[in-house]
Design a protein around this motif. Structure first.
Motif: not given
Length: 106
Positions: A35, A52, A56-57, A77, A83
């Motif tokens: 994360r 995050i 998911e990135i 993401i 972000h």
């Protein structure tokens, strides 16, 4: 901050600001093998942490603050959210996160 049983820190206590609307929320970034975690300072109006998942990135890139200051980083993401952070040594941090993502094979 609690880590998952499979998780470990790669980088800790990185000074950063996270843009939430017009507020640049001051705090610290923590990078683990799973994360990216932003922990705001308690005196901010918006003091909710952000987590995050590396999985998911979909994109992480340099960005300029105020269009000209080369100290920004954008993380996009899978759900379409972006972000935006202000950090020092952004190239090093971006590469660290990209390398972590590659090691996860995601």
């Amino acid at each position: 901050m609690e880590l998952k049983s499979t998780e470990y820190f790669i980088m800790e206590h990185v000074p950063a600001n996270l843009f939430r609307g017009i507020e640049a929320v001051g705090g610290r970034l923590y990078i683990t093998n799973e994360r990216v975690i932003f922990k705001p300072h308690s005196f901010n109006i918006q003091s909710k942490p952000l987590e995050i998942s590396i999985q998911e990135i979909v994109n992480i890139e340099k960005r300029n603050t105020l269009l000209v200051v080369p100290n920004g980083m954008r993380i996009s993401i899978k759900n379409g959210q972006e972000h935006k952070f202000v950090i020092w040594n952004r190239a090093k941090l971006i590469e660290l996160i990209k390398d972590t993502k590659i090691k996860m094979n995601v």
